[in-house]
Design a protein around this motif. Sequence first.
Motif, PDB file in Angstrom:
ATOM      1  N   ASP A  23       0.838  -1.188   0.000  1.00 21.20           N
ATOM      2  CA  ASP A  23       0.000   0.000   0.000  1.00 21.20           C
ATOM      3  C   ASP A  23       0.876   1.243   0.000  1.00 21.20           C
ATOM      4  OD1 ASP A  23      -2.297  -1.531   0.074  1.00 21.20           O
ATOM      5  OD2 ASP A  23      -2.290  -1.640   2.260  1.00 21.20           O
ATOM      6  N   ALA A  24       0.414   2.275  -0.695  1.00 19.59           N
ATOM      7  CA  ALA A  24       1.188   3.505  -0.789  1.00 19.59           C
ATOM      8  C   ALA A  24       1.087   4.298   0.504  1.00 19.59           C
ATOM      9  CB  ALA A  24       0.692   4.344  -1.963  1.00 19.59           C
ATOM     10  N   PRO A  26       1.014   7.984   2.498  1.00 22.90           N
ATOM     11  CA  PRO A  26       0.412   9.271   2.120  1.00 22.90           C
ATOM     12  C   PRO A  26       1.415  10.233   1.496  1.00 22.90           C
ATOM     13  CG  PRO A  26      -0.249   8.620   4.326  1.00 22.90           C
ATOM     14  CD  PRO A  26       0.835   7.680   3.920  1.00 22.90           C
ATOM     15  N   ALA A 355       2.260   3.250  -9.957  1.00 27.31           N
ATOM     16  CA  ALA A 355       1.949   4.672  -9.790  1.00 27.31           C
ATOM     17  C   ALA A 355       1.269   5.226 -11.032  1.00 27.31           C
ATOM     18  CB  ALA A 355       3.224   5.453  -9.487  1.00 27.31           C
ATOM     19  N   ASP A 358      -2.295   4.069 -11.029  1.00 30.41           N
ATOM     20  CA  ASP A 358      -3.094   4.773 -10.025  1.00 30.41           C
ATOM     21  C   ASP A 358      -3.364   6.223 -10.417  1.00 30.41           C
ATOM     22  OD1 ASP A 358      -3.249   2.500  -8.549  1.00 30.41           O
ATOM     23  OD2 ASP A 358      -1.783   3.105  -7.031  1.00 30.41           O
ATOM     24  N   THR A 596       4.188   7.576  -3.489  1.00 30.61           N
ATOM     25  CA  THR A 596       3.196   7.903  -2.471  1.00 30.61           C
ATOM     26  C   THR A 596       1.948   8.560  -3.061  1.00 30.61           C
ATOM     27  OG1 THR A 596       4.206  10.058  -2.052  1.00 30.61           O
ATOM     28  CG2 THR A 596       5.019   8.191  -0.762  1.00 30.61           C
ATOM     29  N   ASP A 597       0.904   8.600  -2.232  1.00 28.14           N
ATOM     30  CA  ASP A 597      -0.370   9.176  -2.683  1.00 28.14           C
ATOM     31  C   ASP A 597      -0.222  10.632  -3.113  1.00 28.14           C
ATOM     32  OD1 ASP A 597      -1.668   6.798  -2.169  1.00 28.14           O
ATOM     33  OD2 ASP A 597      -2.342   7.384  -0.163  1.00 28.14           O
ATOM     34  N   THR A 598       0.561  11.399  -2.359  1.00 28.19           N
ATOM     35  CA  THR A 598       0.747  12.808  -2.696  1.00 28.19           C
ATOM     36  C   THR A 598       1.326  12.974  -4.089  1.00 28.19           C
ATOM     37  OG1 THR A 598       1.090  13.386  -0.372  1.00 28.19           O
ATOM     38  CG2 THR A 598       1.912  14.941  -2.014  1.00 28.19           C
ATOM     39  N   ILE A 600       1.294  10.724  -6.537  1.00 29.33           N
ATOM     40  CA  ILE A 600       0.367  10.203  -7.546  1.00 29.33           C
ATOM     41  C   ILE A 600      -0.721  11.221  -7.853  1.00 29.33           C
ATOM     42  CG2 ILE A 600      -1.377   8.435  -7.974  1.00 29.33           C
ATOM     43  CD1 ILE A 600       0.384   6.482  -6.384  1.00 29.33           C
ATOM     44  N   ILE A 601      -1.230  11.899  -6.823  1.00 27.44           N
ATOM     45  CA  ILE A 601      -2.261  12.920  -7.042  1.00 27.44           C
ATOM     46  C   ILE A 601      -1.709  14.053  -7.907  1.00 27.44           C
ATOM     47  CG2 ILE A 601      -3.621  14.708  -5.888  1.00 27.44           C
ATOM     48  CD1 ILE A 601      -3.988  12.735  -3.568  1.00 27.44           C
TER      49      ILE A 601
END
Length: 826
Positions: A23-24, A26, A355, A358, A596-598, A600-601
């Motif tokens: 899991d990524a 944050p 990534a 996602d 990480t999610d940051t 990827i966003i």
Amino acid sequence: MAATLAAAVVAAAAPAGGVPQADALPAPTSPADPAVATTWVNPAIRPGETEIPVSLQLSGSPTMDSGPVAAGSDLSVSLTLRNTSDEPVSGLELSARRAQPVGSAADARQALAAHDSQYAWYGLTAVQDEVLAPGESRTVNLTVPTAPGADGTLTIRDAGVYPVMFALRGVDGSVTTERFLLSAEDPGSAGDAEEEAAASVPPFSLVYPVTAEVDVTPGETGEAVADPPLLLRSEQLAGQLADGGRLDELLRVYEDATVGAGGSLELFHASCLALDPALVSVVDRMSDGYRVAPDRPDLQAPQRLRDSWTQDDESAASDPGRGVEDAQAWLERVRAVAAEGCVVSLPWANTDLRAVADADDAALMNEAIGRGPGVLQEALGTTGVTNTVIAPGGYVDPAVVDAAGWADHSSGAAAEDGAGGAAPEARNPVRVLVADNTVPAPAQAGDEEAIDPRFVELAPNVHAVRYQGSLAATLATVGRQPLTVGYSNTATRYDYRVDSEYSRAASAASALRLTVAENTAPPAAESAPDPVLAMLPPTLDPDSARRLLSAAAGVLADGAAEPLALGAYLTPNGSPAALAEGAEPGAPFPDPSVITDTEIIQASQQAGYLDDLTRLMVNDPAIALTRYGFTQPLRHELLNALAATGRNSLGGYDDAVARASRELNANRDTIQELRGSVALLPPGNVYTRASESSPLLLVAENRLPLPVEATIAYAATDPDDAIRLNRPGTVLIPAAGSITVQMTADIPSDQDQTQISLWLATPDGAPISSPVDISVQTRTGTAGLVVLVALLIVVMGLALVMRFGRQRRKKGADRPRAPAPDDAAQ
């Protein structure tokens, strides 16, 4: 005993059910942070070894340089001791020890991480009485016997792979160790191996990755006819291509081991160069000339004519590149290999496919796995092995599987214009190379249709092709920055840098030989042995590559394995196995290196903006540049930012995160600048209507090299939502030009003035330009004001006239009168 204990630890650490655990996080978190430190380094493994004031590293071994050591012969080694403290050190005790031989690569990894008590065979011990000053290094040459009965022997009677440890003990009791795997062979067994080779030895393939960071100066966009002039931020890539550079040496090592004098043609046929298309593309462009500058000139902003007479050219200065000839020579050598041998494409910039998936952008995934063979064809004259995805992290997740249709190269799935589209379905088999423990498959029943257990069907026409994960995880530890891969057991994770690069390369070579032996079938076996694929790491260094290729050539020359082309390895001998019920592909252990999610966003938002910008433009037959070609380099920058290279290394993670941040920020700035290239320019901030049919005039400007088709969106300060703008359906703004747009406004008669914001949007409504604000007022609303002002002026004028009249009369009354003539006479 040791192997049994190792197997028990591995079993205890293995996850149940093959459930993915990667899991990524944050946000990026340094490996030194306690929140993630234990996923990088198991604190129970070799504790305290980095705290001793003297480091110990194996710097060379003439015995091991020539290959496996004959059982019973002496082992010659050079060990380097270095005092890392501020105090002099003496009275050090150096001893050689070994554990029992291991039977698999998984057991070998566990033995390298085991407690030193498992190294129960003691050999030579030497006391270092000489004082070692602070910062001083000293090389100690030792000859350690292995013959049974000799003084200080390690007692190696039989062929096999032995974990060997050199332990350094200080006077304070602290201990550090240097460990490696030693391959021992029995000289009398060579003939037997040759007799049994045809029936029992495994087929062998090897993937040799070639990738490097390509630091194209951020902000590149496509140009008509050909690629834009190449601008690099530095000459680091030229240094790697020059004589003695990493890329030059990597290629030379491969050439020498395969097609050079004394090379192995068997290895040439069994191996495949896995080329990074981003690297090949940039080197190809370098060969035509390039320049070096840290920054790219800004996009030309609109300016008044009189400003252009006095404004200086602010284009960023650049220097001519010095690596043109080296790029040409290196590319010619790669072409020569590709003409006769095997090449296959890595994902673009060795990007993290998880990534990219996602980020949920079809065009981005198209560039990641669909573009490579076309780049190889253009630069090298061959597409290489197609319909193949090499997962950089050794595993994929369901989102990658869903997008794998972009890798169906044989059906042309990689479209020229992928912006905004969905991933196509794979019409031909797409093979995804992953570690064997990342895709669980059910056992084959005896009465079932014959299946090849290396192949697992992840989706229709998307097949996982598994390779030996324990071998790949050991190969990944070579070089200056050893990798911690997501499919490696956490029971074997430690800071691999406590062992020298030489030791880790020797261990990797021994693990390769061990895996070949492990997969060798007995002469009377009913089934053929499983093929072995050695997946070398993308961070491969020339010294480690030389040792690994030597080991690979050795097992082929000795008859311990037979060559198998990568294309044959990717071809199943039966039907693919079905994925286990309820199982999904993915990393079986925590992977601390995932994007990480940051990040990827950020990448997802920027990719979406690029899609909007692409859809805004219109292809023009008179202009060679396409809208997708214009934004394509910016997608490549996003893939560079999401690159996996260096990120799964303890020593490289922080630098990789910083590089990704710089590239994402630079790409964001470029996209914002491009979005500002399409704008509305109102004639003024206030628009007065003479009547309801009075036109509202705006200028739509386009500084992009292609025409833009846009709509005009608006929002008004109207609580009743009664204001309407009568707009044209779409506006076609010419390339690098402007157009006047005429509209009318329906405004209720009781509203004298209205504030309206207007902006340009894509035909499907996505905003693309900054809003402009104007005030709209009617002529009737201003008439009363005009009359009132006029009356005030008249009143004030009359008041002034009357005032001046009174003042004149008053002055006349007060003025002295002249005397009369009679009075003067008196």
